[in-house]
Design a protein around this motif. Structure first.
Motif, PDB file in Angstrom:
ATOM      1  N   GLY A  39     -12.030 -30.913  32.537  1.00 16.06           N
ATOM      2  CA  GLY A  39     -11.477 -29.635  32.964  1.00 16.06           C
ATOM      3  C   GLY A  39     -11.350 -29.560  34.470  1.00 16.06           C
ATOM      4  N   SER A  40     -10.610 -28.589  34.929  1.00 18.88           N
ATOM      5  CA  SER A  40     -10.442 -28.403  36.375  1.00 18.88           C
ATOM      6  C   SER A  40     -10.182 -26.939  36.676  1.00 18.88           C
ATOM      7  CB  SER A  40      -9.279 -29.259  36.902  1.00 18.88           C
ATOM      8  OG  SER A  40      -8.051 -28.822  36.345  1.00 18.88           O
ATOM      9  N   ALA A  45      -4.644 -19.128  38.865  1.00 12.89           N
ATOM     10  CA  ALA A  45      -4.281 -19.171  37.447  1.00 12.89           C
ATOM     11  C   ALA A  45      -4.710 -20.455  36.759  1.00 12.89           C
ATOM     12  CB  ALA A  45      -2.769 -18.996  37.306  1.00 12.89           C
ATOM     13  N   LYS A  46      -5.183 -21.451  37.512  1.00 15.16           N
ATOM     14  CA  LYS A  46      -5.579 -22.714  36.916  1.00 15.16           C
ATOM     15  C   LYS A  46      -7.077 -22.771  36.603  1.00 15.16           C
ATOM     16  CE  LYS A  46      -1.888 -25.466  39.007  1.00 15.16           C
ATOM     17  NZ  LYS A  46      -1.579 -26.646  39.850  1.00 15.16           N
ATOM     18  N   PHE A  47      -7.696 -21.653  36.504  1.00 20.74           N
ATOM     19  CA  PHE A  47      -9.128 -21.624  36.225  1.00 20.74           C
ATOM     20  C   PHE A  47      -9.424 -22.265  34.868  1.00 20.74           C
ATOM     21  CE2 PHE A  47     -12.732 -19.360  34.249  1.00 20.74           C
ATOM     22  CZ  PHE A  47     -13.731 -19.802  35.103  1.00 20.74           C
ATOM     23  N   ARG A  48     -10.354 -23.165  34.871  1.00 18.82           N
ATOM     24  CA  ARG A  48     -10.798 -23.909  33.693  1.00 18.82           C
ATOM     25  C   ARG A  48      -9.631 -24.434  32.866  1.00 18.82           C
ATOM     26  NH1 ARG A  48     -14.417 -22.059  28.625  1.00 18.82           N
ATOM     27  NH2 ARG A  48     -12.330 -21.953  27.748  1.00 18.82           N
ATOM     28  N   ARG A  49      -8.877 -25.265  33.482  1.00 13.61           N
ATOM     29  CA  ARG A  49      -7.764 -25.909  32.777  1.00 13.61           C
ATOM     30  C   ARG A  49      -8.313 -27.100  31.992  1.00 13.61           C
ATOM     31  NH1 ARG A  49      -4.420 -30.249  33.898  1.00 13.61           N
ATOM     32  NH2 ARG A  49      -2.336 -30.147  32.970  1.00 13.61           N
ATOM     33  N   GLY A 106     -19.272 -33.244  37.939  1.00 15.52           N
ATOM     34  CA  GLY A 106     -18.134 -32.644  38.618  1.00 15.52           C
ATOM     35  C   GLY A 106     -17.907 -33.229  39.995  1.00 15.52           C
ATOM     36  N   THR A 107     -16.668 -33.145  40.465  1.00 13.68           N
ATOM     37  CA  THR A 107     -16.299 -33.586  41.818  1.00 13.68           C
ATOM     38  C   THR A 107     -15.428 -32.516  42.449  1.00 13.68           C
ATOM     39  OG1 THR A 107     -14.343 -34.755  40.988  1.00 13.68           O
ATOM     40  CG2 THR A 107     -16.383 -36.027  41.194  1.00 13.68           C
ATOM     41  N   TRP A 141     -11.850 -28.382  41.771  1.00 13.94           N
ATOM     42  CA  TRP A 141     -13.031 -28.933  41.109  1.00 13.94           C
ATOM     43  C   TRP A 141     -12.608 -29.547  39.776  1.00 13.94           C
ATOM     44  CZ3 TRP A 141     -18.110 -28.938  42.863  1.00 13.94           C
ATOM     45  CH2 TRP A 141     -18.340 -28.216  44.041  1.00 13.94           C
ATOM     46  N   THR A 142     -13.025 -30.775  39.544  1.00 18.54           N
ATOM     47  CA  THR A 142     -12.782 -31.430  38.256  1.00 18.54           C
ATOM     48  C   THR A 142     -14.120 -31.812  37.644  1.00 18.54           C
ATOM     49  OG1 THR A 142     -12.573 -33.614  39.297  1.00 18.54           O
ATOM     50  CG2 THR A 142     -10.546 -32.338  38.980  1.00 18.54           C
TER      51      THR A 142
END
Length: 280
Positions: free
Chosen positions: A173-174, A185-189, A255-256, A269-270
């Motif tokens: 996820g990212s 809008a890309k929260f927890r993709r 995570g990174t 964050w990924t």
């Protein structure tokens, strides 16, 4: 005035030597004697005791059978040479036996019966992907949780006789953090949800939502780490596991962080996360 046919048939027109069949949408072409090769079978009864006009036909005039078109190829092969030849790791033995019973082919039913009665027979051959080392005491452990063996006299096995086992759910996820930690809008993709575990358990829990394209024809008693789900909602996966009686027993995550743009404070964050579920 014509007399009624004493056999009760509406049409005495003989069947042609070449027969075209539409079985569940699959078209087969065979000879009339092939369909009569097993006296007393359903096909023998249809194409000897009934008239051609009384049998159902499709829009192109083919004789129609409302059965599994994929499995009928093995029925037809058996009628041709009285032998059962199946692909390696064939996953449809139970359904094929049901078709053999429907077409009244007792010899074919007998050929299919032994492997259905042996729990591990479908997984005896070594798989080409994701090989597993046999775990010491694995068979004994599975036997100890067998509902039929564990239930005391006079009691019933567990719900639906469900087997114990582990299923691991993994996903990458990212999400992006901008200025003042405001999320966009890309929260927890979630790109893809992976499923690891025994094939039979994964199919039981996720059914048609399980994508097997990366590891097709995997025997039920083998393990795989190459399945993934056709949806990307973690909660939907958790609901299915809960409905099947599984409980989460462990999880881990890494995570990174990287900057999306050198001129801004936006950070991406990924992560990779795994959830381990178990059913007793």
């Amino acid at each position: 005035m014509a007399l009624a046919d004493p056999t009760g048939c509406e049409d005495s027109t003989p069947f042609p030597d070449i027969i075209e069949l539409n079985v569940g949408g699959q078209v087969y072409i065979t000879r009339h004697p092939t369909l009569l090769s097993v006296p007393g079978s359903l096909l023998w009864e249809m194409f000897t005791q009934r008239s051609a006009r009384s049998l159902a036909r499709d829009s192109k005039g083919r004789f129609f059978l409302d059965r599994d078109g994929f499995l009928f190829r093995y029925i037809l092969d058996f009628l041709r040479d009285r032998r059962l030849v199946l692909p390696e790791h064939f996953p449809e033995r139970g359904r094929l036996r049901r078709e053999a019973e429907y077409f009244v082919l007792p010899e074919l039913v007998k050929l299919l019966a032994p492997k259905l009665s042996e729990q591990n027979s479908l997984g005896d051959d070594q798989c080409q992907s994701d090989p597993e080392e046999p775990s010491p005491g694995g068979d004994a452990a599975r036997g100890s949780v067998s509902p039929a063996a564990a239930a005391p006299p006079g009691t019933q096995p567990g719900p639906e006789g469900r087997r114990a086992g582990f299923i691991t759910i993994g996903y990458r996820g990212s999400y992006t953090l901008g200025r003042d930690s405001q999320t966009d809008a890309k929260f927890r993709r979630v790109a893809r949800i992976m499923v690891c575990g025994k094939t039979s358990l994964a199919k039981e829990v996720f059914g048609d939502t399980l994508n097997e394209s990366r590891d097709p024809d995997r025997p039920p008693e083998r393990y795989t780490s190459r399945y993934y789900l056709k949806f990307t909602f973690l909660e939907q996966a958790f609901d299915k596991l809960a409905d099947a009686g599984f409980h989460m027993v462990a999880c881990n995550s890494t995570g990174t962080c990287a900057f999306a743009h050198e001129q801004t404070d936006d950070r991406i964050w990924t992560s990779y996360t795994e959830y381990v579920f178990y059913r007793e």
